[in-house]
Scaffold this motif. Structure first.
Motif, PDB file in Angstrom:
ATOM      1  N   LYS A 131     -96.592  64.403  62.675  1.00  0.00           N
ATOM      2  CA  LYS A 131     -96.472  62.496  63.000  1.00  0.00           C
ATOM      3  C   LYS A 131     -96.280  61.834  64.118  1.00  0.00           C
ATOM      4  O   LYS A 131     -96.454  60.755  64.888  1.00  0.00           O
ATOM      5  CB  LYS A 131     -95.552  62.765  61.029  1.00  0.00           C
ATOM      6  N   THR A 132     -95.695  63.195  65.260  1.00  0.00           N
ATOM      7  CA  THR A 132     -95.383  63.166  66.653  1.00  0.00           C
ATOM      8  C   THR A 132     -96.305  62.607  67.382  1.00  0.00           C
ATOM      9  O   THR A 132     -96.388  61.520  68.091  1.00  0.00           O
ATOM     10  CB  THR A 132     -94.304  63.410  67.169  1.00  0.00           C
ATOM     11  N   ILE A 133     -97.147  63.134  66.493  1.00  0.00           N
ATOM     12  CA  ILE A 133     -98.303  63.179  68.582  1.00  0.00           C
ATOM     13  C   ILE A 133     -99.647  61.942  67.839  1.00  0.00           C
ATOM     14  O   ILE A 133     -99.790  61.741  68.735  1.00  0.00           O
ATOM     15  CB  ILE A 133     -99.457  64.586  68.137  1.00  0.00           C
ATOM     16  N   LEU A 134     -99.207  61.747  66.973  1.00  0.00           N
ATOM     17  CA  LEU A 134    -100.138  60.539  66.577  1.00  0.00           C
ATOM     18  C   LEU A 134     -99.242  59.481  66.923  1.00  0.00           C
ATOM     19  O   LEU A 134     -99.788  58.042  66.805  1.00  0.00           O
ATOM     20  CB  LEU A 134    -100.394  60.607  64.465  1.00  0.00           C
ATOM     21  N   ASN A 135     -98.006  59.517  66.452  1.00  0.00           N
ATOM     22  CA  ASN A 135     -96.969  58.248  67.272  1.00  0.00           C
ATOM     23  C   ASN A 135     -97.158  58.141  68.585  1.00  0.00           C
ATOM     24  O   ASN A 135     -97.029  56.632  69.172  1.00  0.00           O
ATOM     25  CB  ASN A 135     -96.149  58.786  66.545  1.00  0.00           C
ATOM     26  N   PHE A 136     -97.611  59.268  69.094  1.00  0.00           N
ATOM     27  CA  PHE A 136     -97.770  59.246  70.257  1.00  0.00           C
ATOM     28  C   PHE A 136     -98.946  58.302  70.719  1.00  0.00           C
ATOM     29  O   PHE A 136     -99.193  57.571  71.752  1.00  0.00           O
ATOM     30  CB  PHE A 136     -97.808  60.757  70.997  1.00  0.00           C
ATOM     31  N   ALA A 137    -100.139  58.636  70.471  1.00  0.00           N
ATOM     32  CA  ALA A 137    -101.481  58.387  70.144  1.00  0.00           C
ATOM     33  C   ALA A 137    -101.489  56.339  70.374  1.00  0.00           C
ATOM     34  O   ALA A 137    -102.118  55.361  70.794  1.00  0.00           O
ATOM     35  CB  ALA A 137    -102.517  58.526  69.485  1.00  0.00           C
ATOM     36  N   ILE A 138    -100.280  55.981  68.748  1.00  0.00           N
ATOM     37  CA  ILE A 138    -100.376  54.050  69.372  1.00  0.00           C
ATOM     38  C   ILE A 138     -99.747  53.774  70.123  1.00  0.00           C
ATOM     39  O   ILE A 138     -99.896  53.471  70.341  1.00  0.00           O
ATOM     40  CB  ILE A 138     -99.099  54.080  67.464  1.00  0.00           C
ATOM     41  N   LYS A 139     -98.653  54.592  70.876  1.00  0.00           N
ATOM     42  CA  LYS A 139     -97.692  54.092  71.778  1.00  0.00           C
ATOM     43  C   LYS A 139     -98.810  54.056  73.237  1.00  0.00           C
ATOM     44  O   LYS A 139     -99.005  52.921  73.421  1.00  0.00           O
ATOM     45  CB  LYS A 139     -96.270  54.727  72.074  1.00  0.00           C
ATOM     46  N   TYR A 140     -99.593  55.371  73.286  1.00  0.00           N
ATOM     47  CA  TYR A 140    -100.520  55.296  74.505  1.00  0.00           C
ATOM     48  C   TYR A 140    -102.000  55.091  74.435  1.00  0.00           C
ATOM     49  O   TYR A 140    -102.177  54.727  75.439  1.00  0.00           O
ATOM     50  CB  TYR A 140     -99.665  56.325  75.493  1.00  0.00           C
ATOM     51  N   TYR A 141    -102.795  55.536  73.853  1.00  0.00           N
ATOM     52  CA  TYR A 141    -103.811  55.153  73.360  1.00  0.00           C
ATOM     53  C   TYR A 141    -104.015  54.118  72.220  1.00  0.00           C
ATOM     54  O   TYR A 141    -105.417  54.111  71.435  1.00  0.00           O
ATOM     55  CB  TYR A 141    -103.781  56.893  73.427  1.00  0.00           C
ATOM     56  N   ASP A 142    -103.385  53.305  72.064  1.00  0.00           N
ATOM     57  CA  ASP A 142    -103.711  52.298  71.215  1.00  0.00           C
ATOM     58  C   ASP A 142    -104.668  52.679  69.635  1.00  0.00           C
ATOM     59  O   ASP A 142    -105.128  51.822  68.894  1.00  0.00           O
ATOM     60  CB  ASP A 142    -104.966  51.457  72.013  1.00  0.00           C
ATOM     61  N   LEU A 143    -104.134  53.639  69.404  1.00  0.00           N
ATOM     62  CA  LEU A 143    -104.972  54.037  67.480  1.00  0.00           C
ATOM     63  C   LEU A 143    -103.990  52.858  66.882  1.00  0.00           C
ATOM     64  O   LEU A 143    -102.308  52.754  67.125  1.00  0.00           O
ATOM     65  CB  LEU A 143    -103.895  55.242  67.326  1.00  0.00           C
ATOM     66  N   PRO A 144    -104.751  52.575  66.384  1.00  0.00           N
ATOM     67  CA  PRO A 144    -104.230  50.561  65.548  1.00  0.00           C
ATOM     68  C   PRO A 144    -102.444  51.606  64.771  1.00  0.00           C
ATOM     69  O   PRO A 144    -102.418  50.536  64.667  1.00  0.00           O
ATOM     70  CB  PRO A 144    -105.297  50.916  64.305  1.00  0.00           C
ATOM     71  N   SER A 145    -102.884  52.756  63.798  1.00  0.00           N
ATOM     72  CA  SER A 145    -102.043  52.748  62.525  1.00  0.00           C
ATOM     73  C   SER A 145    -101.547  54.552  62.412  1.00  0.00           C
ATOM     74  O   SER A 145    -102.753  55.309  62.817  1.00  0.00           O
ATOM     75  CB  SER A 145    -101.729  51.979  61.219  1.00  0.00           C
ATOM     76  N   ASN A 146    -101.089  55.056  62.369  1.00  0.00           N
ATOM     77  CA  ASN A 146     -99.956  56.177  61.762  1.00  0.00           C
ATOM     78  C   ASN A 146    -100.349  57.116  60.082  1.00  0.00           C
ATOM     79  O   ASN A 146    -100.168  56.296  59.911  1.00  0.00           O
ATOM     80  CB  ASN A 146     -98.899  56.995  62.137  1.00  0.00           C
ATOM     81  N   PRO A 147    -101.728  57.496  59.743  1.00  0.00           N
ATOM     82  CA  PRO A 147    -102.156  57.760  58.882  1.00  0.00           C
ATOM     83  C   PRO A 147    -101.430  58.616  58.307  1.00  0.00           C
ATOM     84  O   PRO A 147    -101.035  58.365  56.945  1.00  0.00           O
ATOM     85  CB  PRO A 147    -103.601  58.706  58.860  1.00  0.00           C
ATOM     86  N   MET A 148    -100.377  59.303  58.855  1.00  0.00           N
ATOM     87  CA  MET A 148     -99.118  59.821  57.814  1.00  0.00           C
ATOM     88  C   MET A 148     -98.294  58.952  57.422  1.00  0.00           C
ATOM     89  O   MET A 148     -97.997  58.993  56.192  1.00  0.00           O
ATOM     90  CB  MET A 148     -97.979  61.275  58.878  1.00  0.00           C
ATOM     91  N   ALA A 149     -98.481  57.996  57.565  1.00  0.00           N
ATOM     92  CA  ALA A 149     -97.517  56.549  56.455  1.00  0.00           C
ATOM     93  C   ALA A 149     -98.014  56.590  55.162  1.00  0.00           C
ATOM     94  O   ALA A 149     -97.249  55.875  54.444  1.00  0.00           O
ATOM     95  CB  ALA A 149     -97.402  55.845  57.638  1.00  0.00           C
ATOM     96  N   LYS A 150     -98.831  57.114  54.880  1.00  0.00           N
ATOM     97  CA  LYS A 150     -99.594  57.222  53.759  1.00  0.00           C
ATOM     98  C   LYS A 150     -99.715  57.942  53.261  1.00  0.00           C
ATOM     99  O   LYS A 150     -99.745  58.327  51.817  1.00  0.00           O
ATOM    100  CB  LYS A 150    -100.973  56.396  54.056  1.00  0.00           C
ATOM    101  N   ILE A 151     -99.185  58.984  53.390  1.00  0.00           N
ATOM    102  CA  ILE A 151     -99.311  60.266  52.922  1.00  0.00           C
ATOM    103  C   ILE A 151     -97.528  60.986  52.368  1.00  0.00           C
ATOM    104  O   ILE A 151     -96.701  60.834  53.355  1.00  0.00           O
ATOM    105  CB  ILE A 151     -99.904  61.270  53.347  1.00  0.00           C
ATOM    106  N   GLU A 152     -97.550  61.348  51.785  1.00  0.00           N
ATOM    107  CA  GLU A 152     -96.180  62.062  50.841  1.00  0.00           C
ATOM    108  C   GLU A 152     -95.851  63.304  51.740  1.00  0.00           C
ATOM    109  O   GLU A 152     -97.183  64.595  51.462  1.00  0.00           O
ATOM    110  CB  GLU A 152     -96.196  62.539  49.205  1.00  0.00           C
ATOM    111  N   MET A 153     -94.684  63.735  52.023  1.00  0.00           N
ATOM    112  CA  MET A 153     -95.059  65.201  53.225  1.00  0.00           C
ATOM    113  C   MET A 153     -94.597  66.177  52.160  1.00  0.00           C
ATOM    114  O   MET A 153     -93.947  65.804  50.990  1.00  0.00           O
ATOM    115  CB  MET A 153     -93.533  64.977  53.598  1.00  0.00           C
TER     116      MET A 153
END
Length: 349
Positions: A131-153
């Motif tokens: 989740k953290t590395i994908l949030n890093f991609a959202i912040k710095y590499y224009d990833l539109p959204s984090n696919p983890m947000a739709k997943i139950e941990m």
């Protein structure tokens, strides 16, 4: 920019000339590709990295991410994070392009993790790192959204283990059977100060001020690759000075006599974490008190303070919590009795 072969070469080459977002000129050459496709993929990946595009592989994001966090985190934290990536995350996601990872890919990954019969804590750590590395991609590499947000941990805290701690009577029953003076002082310090075990093991003689009856907490101990490492504490708020009780001071004076001319930089404790933990278990069995782990002595200290009506802000500062919310979230269940007292007061009014 071009992908080519020199006459007579068996391998493909890439020569890139471009500019980054700031206009800085970038030039890159690389040889040794077996196929033209491999060379073209390298070219695209390199350009996307330069332009902070989300159309890069997970492996490339991993490399960029650790270049960034290695400047900010402690050595042991970096080592632990890398272990999760190398053992679990990279083998599965390495060749995925990050802008093509979808919730169904995360679900498949979780199913693979479940097959390994990992503990909830390990599952949660792996998922949090993803989740953290994908949030890093959202912040710095224009990833539109984090696919983890739709997943139950799968490592969620829904069935969080009940917190265990000792009351004063249980601790006294335990400490009575401890026949090693160093361990007796160490366990006493943990219970009466609420310090983390790493903070205690990093203490030196200069950290205890007997005149002011204060303890200076400004470092922590860890062991990495068979090497003892002393680093800055967990957070900035972990750097603190706390008052010591008379029983702790008296026990320290007794224990200090076992040292031959200690200097200010001499570490107070000599035993390692493994030996401490094994002895802790042994003494628990001898004392016939309920089983807890060493970190629960920190919870025991917090419980002791809260049950004796100490202000929650003072508790947070003594424990070195970064935010009072952390203290409230961790120990809110200890306020159930206070809630009942509050209702009784309101009813009387």
């Amino acid at each position: 920019m071009s992908v080519y072969k020199e006459k007579g070469d068996k391998k493909w080459r890439v020569e890139i000339r471009t500019k980054d977002k700031t206009g800085k000129k970038i030039r890159k050459k690389k040889t040794g590709f077996d196929t033209k496709k491999q060379a073209e993929e390298f070219e695209r990946e390199f350009i996307n990295k330069i332009m902070n595009s989300s159309n890069i592989t997970f492996k490339s994001l991993y490399e960029i991410y650790f270049e960034d966090v290695e400047l900010k985190l402690k050595v042991n934290s970096i080592s632990t994070k890398k272990a999760y990536f190398r053992k679990y995350l990279l083998p599965f996601f390495e060749n995925y392009y990050i802008d093509e990872i979808v919730p169904n890919d995360i679900r498949k990954f979780q199913n693979e993790l479940i097959k390994n019969n990992l503990s909830k804590n390990t599952l949660r750590a792996i998922e949090n790192n993803l989740k953290t590395i994908l949030n890093f991609a959202i912040k710095y590499y224009d990833l539109p959204s984090n696919p983890m947000a739709k997943i139950e941990m799968v490592g969620s805290r829904k069935n969080k283990k009940k917190m265990l701690f000792w009351n004063l009577q249980e601790f006294n029953q335990f400490i009575e059977v401890v026949d090693d003076l160093e361990l007796k002082f160490l366990f006493t310090l943990l219970f009466w100060t609420g310090m983390r075990i790493g903070e205690v093991l990093a203490l030196t003689f200069k950290d205890i001020d007997l005149n002011k009856k204060k303890l200076n907490i400004n470092k922590t101990f860890t062991r990495l690759n068979k090497t003892d490492i002393i680093t800055a504490p967990k957070t900035e708020s972990s750097i603190r000075k706390i008052d010591l009780t008379e029983n702790v001071i008296n026990l320290f004076k007794e224990y200090a006599k076992t040292f031959y001319k200690p200097v200010p930089s001499t570490r107070i404790f000599t035993k390692g974490k493994v030996g401490i933990r094994l002895n802790f278990i042994k003494y628990i069995e001898q004392a016939k008190v309920k089983k807890i782990v060493i970190h629960d002595l920190r919870h025991s200290h917090a419980s002791l303070l809260i049950n004796n009506k100490v202000n929650i802000l003072a508790v947070a500062k003594r424990l070195g919590h970064e935010d009072i919310k952390m203290t409230l979230n961790t120990y809110s269940h200890l306020y159930d009795e206070e809630n009942q007292n509050m209702i009784n007061i309101l009813n009387n009014l």
